[in-house]
Design a protein around this motif. Structure first.
Motif, PDB file in Angstrom:
ATOM      1  N   ASP A  33      -4.783  -1.785  12.642  1.00 40.58           N
ATOM      2  CA  ASP A  33      -3.624  -2.338  11.940  1.00 40.58           C
ATOM      3  C   ASP A  33      -2.867  -1.270  11.156  1.00 40.58           C
ATOM      4  O   ASP A  33      -1.648  -1.211  11.211  1.00 40.58           O
ATOM      5  CB  ASP A  33      -4.052  -3.462  10.992  1.00 40.58           C
ATOM      6  N   MET A  34      -3.594  -0.461  10.406  1.00 41.96           N
ATOM      7  CA  MET A  34      -2.984   0.602   9.605  1.00 41.96           C
ATOM      8  C   MET A  34      -3.935   1.786   9.609  1.00 41.96           C
ATOM      9  O   MET A  34      -5.142   1.597   9.614  1.00 41.96           O
ATOM     10  CB  MET A  34      -2.777   0.142   8.154  1.00 41.96           C
ATOM     11  N   ALA A  35      -3.378   3.001   9.592  1.00 41.91           N
ATOM     12  CA  ALA A  35      -4.261   4.169   9.582  1.00 41.91           C
ATOM     13  C   ALA A  35      -3.543   5.390   9.040  1.00 41.91           C
ATOM     14  O   ALA A  35      -2.340   5.558   9.222  1.00 41.91           O
ATOM     15  CB  ALA A  35      -4.769   4.475  10.988  1.00 41.91           C
ATOM     16  N   GLY A  57       1.095   4.343  -2.858  1.00 40.62           N
ATOM     17  CA  GLY A  57       0.792   5.731  -2.547  1.00 40.62           C
ATOM     18  C   GLY A  57      -0.106   6.010  -1.364  1.00 40.62           C
ATOM     19  O   GLY A  57      -0.425   7.167  -1.100  1.00 40.62           O
ATOM     20  N   TRP A  58      -0.531   4.977  -0.615  1.00 36.23           N
ATOM     21  CA  TRP A  58      -1.360   5.272   0.557  1.00 36.23           C
ATOM     22  C   TRP A  58      -0.438   5.507   1.757  1.00 36.23           C
ATOM     23  O   TRP A  58       0.207   4.581   2.263  1.00 36.23           O
ATOM     24  CB  TRP A  58      -2.358   4.158   0.860  1.00 36.23           C
ATOM     25  N   ALA A  59      -0.380   6.757   2.206  1.00 43.02           N
ATOM     26  CA  ALA A  59       0.438   7.125   3.363  1.00 43.02           C
ATOM     27  C   ALA A  59      -0.276   6.673   4.633  1.00 43.02           C
ATOM     28  O   ALA A  59      -1.446   7.010   4.844  1.00 43.02           O
ATOM     29  CB  ALA A  59       0.665   8.635   3.382  1.00 43.02           C
ATOM     30  N   HIS A  60       0.416   5.923   5.454  1.00 45.12           N
ATOM     31  CA  HIS A  60      -0.192   5.419   6.687  1.00 45.12           C
ATOM     32  C   HIS A  60       0.881   4.988   7.666  1.00 45.12           C
ATOM     33  O   HIS A  60       2.048   4.861   7.323  1.00 45.12           O
ATOM     34  CB  HIS A  60      -1.128   4.243   6.379  1.00 45.12           C
ATOM     35  N   GLU A  61       0.425   4.756   8.884  1.00 44.02           N
ATOM     36  CA  GLU A  61       1.262   4.186   9.934  1.00 44.02           C
ATOM     37  C   GLU A  61       0.686   2.824  10.294  1.00 44.02           C
ATOM     38  O   GLU A  61      -0.502   2.579  10.122  1.00 44.02           O
ATOM     39  CB  GLU A  61       1.261   5.083  11.181  1.00 44.02           C
ATOM     40  N   ASP A  62       1.534   1.958  10.827  1.00 44.24           N
ATOM     41  CA  ASP A  62       1.091   0.637  11.281  1.00 44.24           C
ATOM     42  C   ASP A  62       0.837   0.654  12.783  1.00 44.24           C
ATOM     43  O   ASP A  62       1.485   1.391  13.522  1.00 44.24           O
ATOM     44  CB  ASP A  62       2.159  -0.412  10.963  1.00 44.24           C
ATOM     45  N   GLU A  63      -0.111  -0.181  13.216  1.00 41.15           N
ATOM     46  CA  GLU A  63      -0.424  -0.344  14.634  1.00 41.15           C
ATOM     47  C   GLU A  63      -0.660   1.007  15.309  1.00 41.15           C
ATOM     48  O   GLU A  63       0.094   1.436  16.172  1.00 41.15           O
ATOM     49  CB  GLU A  63       0.685  -1.118  15.343  1.00 41.15           C
ATOM     50  N   VAL A  64      -1.755   1.658  14.924  1.00 42.26           N
ATOM     51  CA  VAL A  64      -2.057   3.009  15.388  1.00 42.26           C
ATOM     52  C   VAL A  64      -3.057   2.962  16.551  1.00 42.26           C
ATOM     53  O   VAL A  64      -4.129   2.372  16.430  1.00 42.26           O
ATOM     54  CB  VAL A  64      -2.616   3.875  14.230  1.00 42.26           C
ATOM     55  N   ASP A  65      -2.701   3.609  17.646  1.00 46.78           N
ATOM     56  CA  ASP A  65      -3.561   3.716  18.822  1.00 46.78           C
ATOM     57  C   ASP A  65      -4.626   4.787  18.551  1.00 46.78           C
ATOM     58  O   ASP A  65      -4.292   5.948  18.341  1.00 46.78           O
ATOM     59  CB  ASP A  65      -2.717   4.100  20.031  1.00 46.78           C
ATOM     60  N   LEU A  67       0.822  -1.213   0.000  1.00 47.07           N
ATOM     61  CA  LEU A  67       0.000   0.000   0.000  1.00 47.07           C
ATOM     62  C   LEU A  67       0.858   1.266   0.000  1.00 47.07           C
ATOM     63  O   LEU A  67       0.526   2.242  -0.664  1.00 47.07           O
ATOM     64  CB  LEU A  67      -0.964  -0.003   1.192  1.00 47.07           C
ATOM     65  N   ARG A  68       1.966   1.248   0.738  1.00 51.37           N
ATOM     66  CA  ARG A  68       2.882   2.394   0.705  1.00 51.37           C
ATOM     67  C   ARG A  68       3.442   2.577  -0.710  1.00 51.37           C
ATOM     68  O   ARG A  68       3.530   3.691  -1.210  1.00 51.37           O
ATOM     69  CB  ARG A  68       4.014   2.204   1.699  1.00 51.37           C
ATOM     70  N   ALA A  69       3.817   1.477  -1.344  1.00 47.53           N
ATOM     71  CA  ALA A  69       4.356   1.545  -2.700  1.00 47.53           C
ATOM     72  C   ALA A  69       3.311   2.059  -3.693  1.00 47.53           C
ATOM     73  O   ALA A  69       3.657   2.647  -4.714  1.00 47.53           O
ATOM     74  CB  ALA A  69       4.865   0.168  -3.132  1.00 47.53           C
TER      75      ALA A  69
END
Length: 178
Positions: free
Chosen positions: A74-76, A57-65, A53-55
């Motif tokens: 899981d991702m956000a 183009g979806w910018a996100h972080e993993d394991e987001v509180d 997903l990063r490749a």
């Protein structure tokens, strides 16, 4: 205690918001004392999906509180309030008569709560992901469609199907009352 926190949060959200309902002091005390969720490890499949997903183009972080250290997605992408949950086999139950897989209660509850907290939730099941990994064309088509779903959320809460499943399970009042 986690179940108690979930019930307390559900009660508060059902009454219109996290700050409007007074819970019994003993419940508030137990919820406050509950330790934050320990960082769960993502599966290899979820990590692979995140990298793809990063490749794409979806910018996100993993394991987001997203809930006081007790509700992790899981991702956000926190800025757009879009969460992706990767659902492995433990998130599903089989219908006894048909064998059809359906999301289990905790999975439906989490989608509902995230929606009530203003998150758009996109769920990817392990069978969907597995099918996408069979060929490069399947993977590209799957990721292109998924990135579009993540970029253009169609609703602010859980899907009608998720809400209906939750109500059928007797977990929530009818839509509009929570």
């Amino acid at each position: 205690r986690r179940a108690l926190w979930q019930a307390a949060l559900g009660a508060k959200l059902a009454q219109g918001g996290a700050g409007r309902v007074a819970l019994p002091p003993i419940v508030e005390s137990l919820v406050r004392e509950m330790p934050p969720a320990s960082g769960s490890e993502q599966s290899d499949a979820a990590l692979a999906l995140s990298l793809q997903l990063r490749a794409h183009g979806w910018a996100h972080e993993d394991e987001v509180d997203v809930g006081e250290g007790r509700l992790v997605v899981d991702m956000a992408n926190a800025r757009s309030r879009v969460a992706l949950e990767f659902d492995g086999p433990s998130h599903f139950l089989a219908e006894p008569s048909t064998g059809e897989l359906r999301a289990d209660g905790p999975t439906l509850w989490k989608s509902h709560v995230l929606g009530a907290l203003g998150w758009h939730v996109v769920r990817v099941g392990y069978l969907e992901w597995r099918a996408a990994t069979h060929s490069r064309e399947a993977m590209e088509g799957f990721l292109d469609a998924l990135v579009l779903r993540l970029a253009r959320p169609e609703s602010d809460g859980p899907s009608q199907a998720v809400a209906d499943d939750i109500m059928m399970a007797g977990m929530l009042p009818p839509r509009g009352r929570c």
